[in-house]
Design a protein around this motif. Structure first.
Motif, PDB file in Angstrom:
ATOM      1  N   VAL A 235     -22.611  20.252  -1.139  1.00 21.86           N
ATOM      2  CA  VAL A 235     -23.704  19.866  -2.029  1.00 21.86           C
ATOM      3  C   VAL A 235     -24.867  19.420  -1.146  1.00 21.86           C
ATOM      4  O   VAL A 235     -24.694  18.573  -0.259  1.00 21.86           O
ATOM      5  CB  VAL A 235     -23.288  18.733  -2.984  1.00 21.86           C
ATOM      6  CG1 VAL A 235     -24.493  18.238  -3.785  1.00 21.86           C
ATOM      7  CG2 VAL A 235     -22.184  19.200  -3.917  1.00 21.86           C
ATOM      8  N   MET A 252     -31.478  19.759 -10.610  1.00 30.19           N
ATOM      9  CA  MET A 252     -30.173  20.264 -10.205  1.00 30.19           C
ATOM     10  C   MET A 252     -30.041  21.762 -10.449  1.00 30.19           C
ATOM     11  O   MET A 252     -30.558  22.298 -11.440  1.00 30.19           O
ATOM     12  CB  MET A 252     -29.074  19.502 -10.952  1.00 30.19           C
ATOM     13  CG  MET A 252     -29.279  17.990 -10.923  1.00 30.19           C
ATOM     14  SD  MET A 252     -28.130  17.035 -11.915  1.00 30.19           S
ATOM     15  CE  MET A 252     -26.834  16.755 -10.720  1.00 30.19           C
ATOM     16  N   HIS A 254     -27.285  25.374  -9.106  1.00 33.05           N
ATOM     17  CA  HIS A 254     -26.108  25.784  -8.333  1.00 33.05           C
ATOM     18  C   HIS A 254     -26.418  27.054  -7.550  1.00 33.05           C
ATOM     19  O   HIS A 254     -27.204  27.896  -7.985  1.00 33.05           O
ATOM     20  CB  HIS A 254     -24.877  25.984  -9.225  1.00 33.05           C
ATOM     21  CG  HIS A 254     -24.960  27.152 -10.147  1.00 33.05           C
ATOM     22  ND1 HIS A 254     -25.499  27.076 -11.409  1.00 33.05           N
ATOM     23  CD2 HIS A 254     -24.564  28.446  -9.998  1.00 33.05           C
ATOM     24  CE1 HIS A 254     -25.435  28.257 -12.000  1.00 33.05           C
ATOM     25  NE2 HIS A 254     -24.869  29.104 -11.164  1.00 33.05           N
ATOM     26  N   PHE A 298     -25.802  22.614  -5.813  1.00 37.18           N
ATOM     27  CA  PHE A 298     -24.338  22.584  -5.823  1.00 37.18           C
ATOM     28  C   PHE A 298     -23.740  23.928  -5.415  1.00 37.18           C
ATOM     29  O   PHE A 298     -24.348  24.986  -5.595  1.00 37.18           O
ATOM     30  CB  PHE A 298     -23.826  22.249  -7.225  1.00 37.18           C
ATOM     31  CG  PHE A 298     -24.112  20.857  -7.677  1.00 37.18           C
ATOM     32  CD1 PHE A 298     -23.297  19.811  -7.273  1.00 37.18           C
ATOM     33  CD2 PHE A 298     -25.193  20.586  -8.495  1.00 37.18           C
ATOM     34  CE1 PHE A 298     -23.555  18.513  -7.690  1.00 37.18           C
ATOM     35  CE2 PHE A 298     -25.463  19.301  -8.920  1.00 37.18           C
ATOM     36  CZ  PHE A 298     -24.644  18.260  -8.517  1.00 37.18           C
ATOM     37  N   HIS A 301     -19.694  25.536  -8.551  1.00 36.61           N
ATOM     38  CA  HIS A 301     -20.056  25.481  -9.974  1.00 36.61           C
ATOM     39  C   HIS A 301     -19.086  26.299 -10.820  1.00 36.61           C
ATOM     40  O   HIS A 301     -18.669  25.863 -11.893  1.00 36.61           O
ATOM     41  CB  HIS A 301     -21.482  26.012 -10.137  1.00 36.61           C
ATOM     42  CG  HIS A 301     -21.967  26.069 -11.555  1.00 36.61           C
ATOM     43  ND1 HIS A 301     -22.413  24.955 -12.231  1.00 36.61           N
ATOM     44  CD2 HIS A 301     -22.074  27.104 -12.431  1.00 36.61           C
ATOM     45  CE1 HIS A 301     -22.788  25.303 -13.458  1.00 36.61           C
ATOM     46  NE2 HIS A 301     -22.590  26.596 -13.604  1.00 36.61           N
ATOM     47  N   GLN A 305     -16.936  23.671 -12.474  1.00 39.86           N
ATOM     48  CA  GLN A 305     -17.927  22.657 -12.110  1.00 39.86           C
ATOM     49  C   GLN A 305     -17.282  21.506 -11.323  1.00 39.86           C
ATOM     50  O   GLN A 305     -17.657  20.339 -11.468  1.00 39.86           O
ATOM     51  CB  GLN A 305     -18.623  22.124 -13.354  1.00 39.86           C
ATOM     52  CG  GLN A 305     -19.389  23.196 -14.125  1.00 39.86           C
ATOM     53  CD  GLN A 305     -19.950  22.672 -15.428  1.00 39.86           C
ATOM     54  OE1 GLN A 305     -19.293  22.728 -16.455  1.00 39.86           O
ATOM     55  NE2 GLN A 305     -21.161  22.154 -15.391  1.00 39.86           N
ATOM     56  N   GLU A 308     -19.632  19.410  -9.160  1.00 41.06           N
ATOM     57  CA  GLU A 308     -20.565  18.676 -10.005  1.00 41.06           C
ATOM     58  C   GLU A 308     -19.890  17.486 -10.684  1.00 41.06           C
ATOM     59  O   GLU A 308     -20.480  16.414 -10.843  1.00 41.06           O
ATOM     60  CB  GLU A 308     -21.176  19.620 -11.038  1.00 41.06           C
ATOM     61  CG  GLU A 308     -22.114  20.630 -10.388  1.00 41.06           C
ATOM     62  CD  GLU A 308     -22.181  21.935 -11.149  1.00 41.06           C
ATOM     63  OE1 GLU A 308     -21.812  21.950 -12.332  1.00 41.06           O
ATOM     64  OE2 GLU A 308     -22.595  22.941 -10.557  1.00 41.06           O
ATOM     65  N   TYR A 311     -19.491  14.868  -8.036  1.00 38.36           N
ATOM     66  CA  TYR A 311     -20.792  14.267  -7.727  1.00 38.36           C
ATOM     67  C   TYR A 311     -21.199  13.275  -8.819  1.00 38.36           C
ATOM     68  O   TYR A 311     -21.677  12.170  -8.525  1.00 38.36           O
ATOM     69  CB  TYR A 311     -21.841  15.367  -7.584  1.00 38.36           C
ATOM     70  CG  TYR A 311     -23.209  14.862  -7.193  1.00 38.36           C
ATOM     71  CD1 TYR A 311     -23.555  14.685  -5.865  1.00 38.36           C
ATOM     72  CD2 TYR A 311     -24.164  14.554  -8.168  1.00 38.36           C
ATOM     73  CE1 TYR A 311     -24.806  14.213  -5.497  1.00 38.36           C
ATOM     74  CE2 TYR A 311     -25.416  14.080  -7.819  1.00 38.36           C
ATOM     75  CZ  TYR A 311     -25.732  13.919  -6.484  1.00 38.36           C
ATOM     76  OH  TYR A 311     -26.974  13.442  -6.132  1.00 38.36           O
ATOM     77  N   ALA A 429     -26.210  23.093 -14.104  1.00 40.53           N
ATOM     78  CA  ALA A 429     -25.681  22.221 -13.064  1.00 40.53           C
ATOM     79  C   ALA A 429     -25.723  20.741 -13.432  1.00 40.53           C
ATOM     80  O   ALA A 429     -25.004  19.938 -12.855  1.00 40.53           O
ATOM     81  CB  ALA A 429     -26.452  22.448 -11.760  1.00 40.53           C
ATOM     82  N   ASN A 430     -26.558  20.359 -14.400  1.00 40.02           N
ATOM     83  CA  ASN A 430     -26.693  18.952 -14.768  1.00 40.02           C
ATOM     84  C   ASN A 430     -25.705  18.514 -15.827  1.00 40.02           C
ATOM     85  O   ASN A 430     -25.660  17.338 -16.193  1.00 40.02           O
ATOM     86  CB  ASN A 430     -28.096  18.697 -15.311  1.00 40.02           C
ATOM     87  CG  ASN A 430     -28.307  19.432 -16.625  1.00 40.02           C
ATOM     88  OD1 ASN A 430     -28.254  20.666 -16.642  1.00 40.02           O
ATOM     89  ND2 ASN A 430     -28.514  18.726 -17.714  1.00 40.02           N
TER      90      ASN A 430
END
Length: 458
Positions: A235, A252, A254, A298, A301, A305, A308, A311, A429-430
């Motif tokens: 990441v 964010m 990926h 990222f 993913h 995920q 993520e 994180y 990604a969020n």
């Protein structure tokens, strides 16, 4: 006039830079998590950030990610995920005219955790050609103990072959990717059932010998070399200091891609999102906003995920405080319509907390025009007839509306609620940040189904 000129300059530069980055990412090759291609993409991203002045790199620690990265520094944190890997699949035609021939093949995604690998010496069996798997293609054919050869656009008919005793399946690519769509790709593996049934894909350029051999019922040896292995899922983070506050917004994206044959995960459509992420970074690096921005890229993913989720857990103490909100960005070239949404697929959120975004984006008070209306006025882009109202942009906000639902009320006026056809089919990604109760939104291209996503032809 000055604002109009700045908008024109920013949009033209961002457009050109997005395309340049997307082309560079595509040139790196397949980028499934753990692949050499993905390593090349990350090196490219780091080199671009260094060009912009973020030329120092430090190793991140998972238990210290709540703290922002140091100034002008790219922080790289290594997570680890379980990822499929093709160790070199092939099909041998021992009885081919002129001698034995080896045809390059690409193993398909595991069925759940079942890799479906063949024995070390391969799987020796007669071929049988089943075409598109239609009833007329299957009528009268015996597949027991054989390798079923299908055209890729054959849906789930490989399951019929499995049920009737076939030993494995080969899917042939069509000319110019004919019949290769995300729906077809999704039908070629089982996400939940660990059924052992080797399946491989042969690209169109190499498919002719297999098609001919299958029609002649010749023998072949299938070598399916799919494995599951631990892979690094780095990441990357880089922070732009805000003019007014050290509180952060996360931007964010990926970098990894996926395909039903992981070795062919070129992810052409998703390359534009990485280009967009880099173009946004360059713009805000030159024009810092009031809030600080932490850009996060990222990998892992498409392994549920995993990176993520790790994180989000690592920064949970900063969510809602140091981290004010998160934005996932994703573009694809199928459509020019955009949607800003609190879409989190199956997660509950508190819609009232998004009221501030609605006031900024849309004109809810005629004395304070929203950003979208301001862009409409300032932009030199020609208006396009989009139905009831000619507009320079197609911009929606909220969730696709269902009868009796008012969820979208919190993000947009009713005339800019998205239709059902604009729902988002892929996670951004969020998404995992929404689990922390903080504001988490996605800015994505809508109205496009990503027809080539997950295919071997993307």
């Amino acid at each position: 006039a000055a604002t109009r000129a700045r908008l024109k300059h920013a949009s033209e530069r961002a457009h050109g830079e997005t395309l340049r980055h997307a082309q560079a990412v595509a040139a790196c090759g397949p980028r499934f998590t753990g692949s050499d291609g993905l390593d090349k993409v990350l090196l490219y991203v780091q080199s671009e950030l260094a060009r912009m002045g973020w030329d120092h790199t430090e190793a991140g620690k998972e238990d210290a990610l709540a703290e922002p990265p140091p100034e002008k520094t790219v922080r790289r944190t290594e997570f680890h995920v379980l990822a499929p890997r093709d160790a070199g699949s092939r099909i041998e035609l021992p009885a081919a005219p002129g001698g034995a021939t080896a045809v390059a093949a690409h193993a398909l995604m595991p069925n759940a955790v079942q890799t479906c690998a063949t024995p070390p010496n391969g799987l020796d069996a007669p071929l049988v050609y089943l075409g598109l798997g239609r009833d007329e293609d299957l009528d009268g054919l015996d597949v027991a103990g054989k390798l079923a050869v299908f055209e890729f656009a054959s849906g789930e008919r490989w399951l019929w072959a499995f049920e009737h005793g076939a030993k494995g399946a080969v899917f042939l690519g069509g000319a110019a990717g004919e019949g290769e769509t995300v729906r077809q790709a999704d039908a070629k593996y089982l996400a939940l059932l660990p059924v052992h049934f080797p399946r491989v894909y042969v690209r169109a350029a190499e498919a002719a010998p297999l098609r001919e051999a299958a029609r002649a019922s010749r023998r072949a040896v299938l070598h399916d070399r799919m494995t599951l292995a631990e892979a690094r899922a780095p990441v990357l983070e880089a922070r732009i200091q805000g003019r007014a506050t050290a509180r952060e917004m996360l931007v964010m994206c990926h970098a990894d891609a996926r395909a039903v044959a992981p070795a062919l995960s070129y992810g052409g459509q998703e390359a534009f999102a990485i280009g967009e992420w880099l173009a946004l970074f360059e713009h805000f690096a030159a024009h810092p906003p009031a809030f600080s921005l932490r850009f996060v890229l990222f990998t892992g993913h498409w392994q549920q995920q995993a990176a993520e989720r790790a994180y989000a857990w690592a920064v949970k103490e900063a969510a809602g405080g140091q981290i004010a909100l998160s934005v996932g960005v994703a573009l694809d070239p199928e459509t020019d319509a955009l949607i800003l949404t609190d879409e989190t697929i199956a997660d509950a959120v508190r819609p009232a907390q998004y009221w501030c975004l609605k006031k900024l984006l849309f004109t809810v008070d005629r004395r304070e025009p929203g950003w979208i209306d301001q862009l409409e006025e300032l932009s030199e882009r020609p208006a396009a007839d989009r139905g009831d109202t000619p507009s320079k942009y197609a911009f929606y906000s909220g969730r696709p509306t269902l009868p009796g639902s008012n969820w979208s009320l919190w993000l947009a006026p009713v005339d800019q609620w998205p239709p059902l056809s604009h729902s988002i089919g892929f996670p951004t990604a969020n998404q995992m940040m929404a689990q922390l109760g903080t504001i988490s939104i996605a800015l994505v291209t809508c109205g496009g189904y990503r027809q080539k996503h997950f295919t071997c032809d993307d």
